[in-house]
Design an enzyme around this catalytic site. Structure first.
Site, PDB file in Angstrom:
ATOM      1  N   PRO A  32      -0.138  65.189  31.959  1.00  0.00           N
ATOM      2  CA  PRO A  32       0.472  66.339  31.284  1.00  0.00           C
ATOM      3  C   PRO A  32       1.759  65.947  30.563  1.00  0.00           C
ATOM      4  O   PRO A  32       2.125  66.543  29.554  1.00  0.00           O
ATOM      5  CB  PRO A  32       0.779  67.309  32.430  1.00  0.00           C
ATOM      6  CG  PRO A  32      -0.059  66.858  33.574  1.00  0.00           C
ATOM      7  CD  PRO A  32      -0.292  65.401  33.409  1.00  0.00           C
ATOM      8  N   GLU A  33       2.431  64.913  31.127  1.00  0.00           N
ATOM      9  CA  GLU A  33       3.647  64.429  30.454  1.00  0.00           C
ATOM     10  C   GLU A  33       3.604  62.913  30.407  1.00  0.00           C
ATOM     11  O   GLU A  33       3.233  62.281  31.393  1.00  0.00           O
ATOM     12  CB  GLU A  33       4.886  64.840  31.248  1.00  0.00           C
ATOM     13  CG  GLU A  33       5.436  66.199  30.859  1.00  0.00           C
ATOM     14  CD  GLU A  33       6.649  66.538  31.705  1.00  0.00           C
ATOM     15  OE1 GLU A  33       7.694  65.902  31.495  1.00  0.00           O
ATOM     16  OE2 GLU A  33       6.500  67.405  32.586  1.00  0.00           O
ATOM     17  N   ASP A  67      25.317   5.906  40.080  1.00  0.00           N
ATOM     18  CA  ASP A  67      26.578   5.251  40.407  1.00  0.00           C
ATOM     19  C   ASP A  67      27.394   6.099  41.375  1.00  0.00           C
ATOM     20  O   ASP A  67      26.914   7.134  41.848  1.00  0.00           O
ATOM     21  CB  ASP A  67      27.367   4.911  39.131  1.00  0.00           C
ATOM     22  CG  ASP A  67      27.489   6.104  38.228  1.00  0.00           C
ATOM     23  OD1 ASP A  67      27.961   7.148  38.714  1.00  0.00           O
ATOM     24  OD2 ASP A  67      27.111   6.003  37.038  1.00  0.00           O
ATOM     25  N   ILE A 107      29.887  14.053  28.653  1.00  0.00           N
ATOM     26  CA  ILE A 107      31.331  14.266  28.751  1.00  0.00           C
ATOM     27  C   ILE A 107      31.930  13.118  29.557  1.00  0.00           C
ATOM     28  O   ILE A 107      31.701  13.005  30.761  1.00  0.00           O
ATOM     29  CB  ILE A 107      31.653  15.638  29.375  1.00  0.00           C
ATOM     30  CG1 ILE A 107      31.144  16.733  28.434  1.00  0.00           C
ATOM     31  CG2 ILE A 107      33.162  15.788  29.613  1.00  0.00           C
ATOM     32  CD1 ILE A 107      31.453  18.132  28.845  1.00  0.00           C
ATOM     33  N   THR A 128      29.842  19.956  34.052  1.00  0.00           N
ATOM     34  CA  THR A 128      30.874  18.932  34.018  1.00  0.00           C
ATOM     35  C   THR A 128      31.947  19.215  35.069  1.00  0.00           C
ATOM     36  O   THR A 128      32.133  20.373  35.486  1.00  0.00           O
ATOM     37  CB  THR A 128      31.473  18.835  32.600  1.00  0.00           C
ATOM     38  OG1 THR A 128      32.308  17.683  32.547  1.00  0.00           O
ATOM     39  CG2 THR A 128      32.290  20.069  32.242  1.00  0.00           C
ATOM     40  N   ALA A 129      32.630  18.150  35.506  1.00  0.00           N
ATOM     41  CA  ALA A 129      33.626  18.293  36.567  1.00  0.00           C
ATOM     42  C   ALA A 129      34.600  19.427  36.264  1.00  0.00           C
ATOM     43  O   ALA A 129      34.896  20.244  37.139  1.00  0.00           O
ATOM     44  CB  ALA A 129      34.377  16.978  36.758  1.00  0.00           C
ATOM     45  N   MET A 153      39.774  11.195  35.156  1.00  0.00           N
ATOM     46  CA  MET A 153      40.194   9.807  35.423  1.00  0.00           C
ATOM     47  C   MET A 153      41.703   9.640  35.234  1.00  0.00           C
ATOM     48  O   MET A 153      42.152   8.639  34.687  1.00  0.00           O
ATOM     49  CB  MET A 153      39.447   8.837  34.481  1.00  0.00           C
ATOM     50  CG  MET A 153      37.942   8.865  34.678  1.00  0.00           C
ATOM     51  SD  MET A 153      37.033   7.836  33.520  1.00  0.00           S
ATOM     52  CE  MET A 153      36.832   8.939  32.128  1.00  0.00           C
ATOM     53  N   LYS A 164      30.313   1.589  39.372  1.00  0.00           N
ATOM     54  CA  LYS A 164      31.221   0.903  38.449  1.00  0.00           C
ATOM     55  C   LYS A 164      32.608   0.803  39.066  1.00  0.00           C
ATOM     56  O   LYS A 164      33.108   1.761  39.631  1.00  0.00           O
ATOM     57  CB  LYS A 164      31.329   1.682  37.144  1.00  0.00           C
ATOM     58  CG  LYS A 164      30.079   1.634  36.336  1.00  0.00           C
ATOM     59  CD  LYS A 164      30.378   2.124  34.945  1.00  0.00           C
ATOM     60  CE  LYS A 164      29.399   3.205  34.546  1.00  0.00           C
ATOM     61  NZ  LYS A 164      29.837   3.957  33.401  1.00  0.00           N
ATOM     62  N   ASP A 183      28.293  15.921  33.449  1.00  0.00           N
ATOM     63  CA  ASP A 183      27.460  15.994  32.254  1.00  0.00           C
ATOM     64  C   ASP A 183      27.436  14.608  31.604  1.00  0.00           C
ATOM     65  O   ASP A 183      28.484  13.982  31.465  1.00  0.00           O
ATOM     66  CB  ASP A 183      28.065  17.024  31.286  1.00  0.00           C
ATOM     67  CG  ASP A 183      27.218  17.169  30.041  1.00  0.00           C
ATOM     68  OD1 ASP A 183      26.446  18.134  29.982  1.00  0.00           O
ATOM     69  OD2 ASP A 183      27.321  16.312  29.139  1.00  0.00           O
TER      70      ASP A 183
HETATM   71  N1  SAH Z   1      30.477  12.862  33.131  1.00  0.00           N
HETATM   72  C1  SAH Z   1      31.375  13.323  34.162  1.00  0.00           C
HETATM   73  C2  SAH Z   1      32.728  12.676  34.084  1.00  0.00           C
HETATM   74  C3  SAH Z   1      32.709  11.194  34.242  1.00  0.00           C
HETATM   75  S1  SAH Z   1      34.332  10.517  34.228  1.00  0.00           S
HETATM   76  C4  SAH Z   1      31.504  14.848  34.081  1.00  0.00           C
HETATM   77  O1  SAH Z   1      31.047  15.456  33.125  1.00  0.00           O
HETATM   78  O2  SAH Z   1      32.057  15.419  35.027  1.00  0.00           O
HETATM   79  C5  SAH Z   1      34.715  10.469  35.925  1.00  0.00           C
HETATM   80  C6  SAH Z   1      35.806  11.434  36.253  1.00  0.00           C
HETATM   81  O3  SAH Z   1      35.288  12.752  36.384  1.00  0.00           O
HETATM   82  C7  SAH Z   1      36.472  11.197  37.566  1.00  0.00           C
HETATM   83  O4  SAH Z   1      37.439  10.159  37.485  1.00  0.00           O
HETATM   84  C8  SAH Z   1      37.116  12.527  37.832  1.00  0.00           C
HETATM   85  O5  SAH Z   1      38.257  12.697  37.061  1.00  0.00           O
HETATM   86  C9  SAH Z   1      36.068  13.485  37.298  1.00  0.00           C
HETATM   87  N2  SAH Z   1      35.194  14.000  38.360  1.00  0.00           N
HETATM   88  C10 SAH Z   1      33.870  13.897  38.440  1.00  0.00           C
HETATM   89  N3  SAH Z   1      33.392  14.527  39.534  1.00  0.00           N
HETATM   90  C11 SAH Z   1      34.450  15.054  40.155  1.00  0.00           C
HETATM   91  C12 SAH Z   1      34.629  15.822  41.343  1.00  0.00           C
HETATM   92  N4  SAH Z   1      33.593  16.185  42.105  1.00  0.00           N
HETATM   93  N5  SAH Z   1      35.875  16.205  41.691  1.00  0.00           N
HETATM   94  C13 SAH Z   1      36.926  15.857  40.929  1.00  0.00           C
HETATM   95  N6  SAH Z   1      36.824  15.140  39.811  1.00  0.00           N
HETATM   96  C14 SAH Z   1      35.608  14.727  39.415  1.00  0.00           C
END
Ligand code: SAH
Length: 458
Positions: free
Chosen positions: A43-44, A245, A303, A328-329, A380, A267, A300
């Site tokens: 009906p509706e 790594d 990055i 990324t971190a 870093m 590394k 990432d």
């Molecule tokens: N590709 C990575 C970064 C690589 S360079 C990204 O996108 O996160 C490595 C640096 O990332 C480290 O020296 C530190 O400064 C940072 N990093 C990565 N993982 C981290 C974490 N769990 N806590 C704090 N710093 C982090």
């Protein structure tokens, strides 16, 4: 087994939905998705449903005559007597009928579906627990990538061709297993169908029907396995060899395929150049051996991850690869530490820099970094912390500017040290944060006290 599972072809067929409310609309929607013509009797009827193409709306109460010429019926009224009448009349005419939420009146039940058309997965508990069924569907949603649709359509497109080229059915099955689990599938899933097709043709031309070697450059995020992407996880469980790594956390490495070979290429801080070249060559060699190589990287890959260099070598050698972004971190660590990277009151921009020391100094654009209302994230950077703080003050930031060091962010060992540009070097000296550490500079750091404890890891 109480029900016999089948997939019913209703494309172009006349179906009937009795009931025009939200439930009826939903059911009609599924029928329409499957290509049916839908007659709705009630009906509706919801306006939106009425407006759909292929819907014939009949604004009246149900009557037996509306079953004429119908292939399938769904009753979705809130009146059990009407539903019962629909069910009985339909069954008397051998028309399959479903009454929503009333298994007794149904001649068929509707499963929960996972639609990756043409790939379709149906779930049913035979009416025992629709909630459980839907939960199971939810789990599978996360496992079966969205673009499996594409993969299934691709397989369909080449089905006949493969049938004529690989005539032995057992061999053909193996051919498809290789294609749908290897490079060809990966190419389709990333949207590159022309490469996928070229590879499929190559497989057809090969004696052994196999093309396998490839590299997945995968961002594993900052540490917490919960921050992996679905795609990362899928490739982690597919790879024959894992190259990782020290930035990749142990629980993540352990989630890679159990019988995969694992190669650690940790590394050292001051020994990058040579090792990176060796890693590039290792990836090439493994892929050339025909392996599916997972290059797992922290955060990432693009990055500060030298991902660009790794794929350059792969591209030069003609090895298929794909890059999977990761958290990324900066974003992972900041959110687990309760520090928003931007905030309308504190920071309108955010820059990521590497504080890696070259010849003992930090080569950065200090003028750009020492701007007000900006967050600076330093990767870093711990070894250059003194330089970082004094340069930022020298170029104009107040020495009271908040700054944080986050140690091993997002992991069980996360620790956050906060201070100001004047005090943090002393704090770091005393507390000795453990690598990896991330430095965050700017007013946003002061928000941490308000926000951090909302996060379990804060
Ligand atoms: N590709 C990575 C970064 C690589 S360079 C990204 O996108 O996160 C490595 C640096 O990332 C480290 O020296 C530190 O400064 C940072 N990093 C990565 N993982 C981290 C974490 N769990 N806590 C704090 N710093 C982090």
């Amino acid at each position: 087994m109480d029900y016999f599972p089948v997939f019913h072809k209703i494309k172009g067929k006349q179906c009937l939905v009795v009931g025009g409310g939200s439930v009826g609309s939903r059911k009609a929607g599924v029928l329409l998705d499957a290509g049916a013509k839908v007659r709705v009797v009630a009906p509706e009827i919801d306006d939106e449903l009425k407006a759909q193409p292929n819907v014939e709306s009949v604004l009246t109460r149900f009557d037996a005559k509306y079953l004429d010429g119908v292939s399938l019926v769904i009753a979705a009224t809130n009146d059990r007597a009407v539903n019962k009448q629909v069910s009985e009349l339909a069954q008397a005419r051998n028309i399959p009928v479903n009454v929503v939420d009333d298994p007794e009146l149904c001649s068929f039940i509707m499963p929960a579906i996972l639609d990756r058309s043409p790939l379709m997965v149906a779930f049913s508990s035979g009416g025992a627990s629709p909630v459980l069924t839907r939960m199971m569907r939810g789990k599978m949603e996360t496992i079966i990538p969205q673009n499996y649709s594409r993969l299934a359509a691709f397989a369909e497109r080449f089905r006949e061709l493969v049938k004529t080229k690989v005539t032995n059915p057992a061999k053909r099955r193996i051919f498809w297993e290789n294609a749908l689990d290897g490079v060809v599938a990966e190419k389709v899933l990333t949207g590159d169908e022309s490469s996928a097709e070229a590879m499929l043709q190559q497989m057809l031309a090969n004696e052994d029907n196999i093309v396998r070697g490839e590299v997945y450059l995968v961002g594993a995020g900052p540490g917490d396995p919960d921050l992996l992407t679905f795609r990362a996880l899928r490739l982690m469980q597919k790879a024959d060899v894992v190259v990782y790594d020290n930035l990749v956390s142990k629980p993540i490495v352990e989630m890679t395929r159990r019988d995969a070979e694992r190669i650690f290429v940790g590394k050292k801080r001051n020994d990058h150049t040579l090792q990176q070249e060796e890693i590039n060559q290792l990836l090439v060699r493994l892929a050339k051996e025909g392996k599916r190589v997972l290059r797992l990287k922290g955060g990432d890959p693009f990055i500060f991850g030298r991902g660009g260099e790794e794929i350059e070598t792969l591209a030069a050698e003609g090895i298929p690869f794909q890059v999977v972004p990761g958290i990324t971190a900066a974003s992972g660590v900041a959110s687990y530490a309760g520090i928003p990277l931007t905030h309308r009151d504190y920071a309108q921009s955010c820059v990521f820099v590497t504080g890696h020391l070259k010849d003992g100094t930090m080569n950065l654009d200090w003028e750009q970094l020492a701007r007000p209302k900006q967050t600076v994230v330093v990767y870093m950077g711990l070894h250059g912390l003194d330089t970082l703080c004094s340069k930022l003050v020298e170029y104009g930031l107040p020495s009271t500017t908040p700054i944080a060091i986050v140690q091993q962010g997002t992991t069980q060992n996360q620790r956050v040290f906060t201070g100001t540009l004047a005090t943090l070097p002393g704090i770091a000296e005393r507390e000795k944060p453990q690598a990896p550490t991330l430095i965050i500079v700017g007013g946003v750091v002061s928000l941490r006290e308000k926000l951090a404890w909302f996060h379990p890891q804060g």
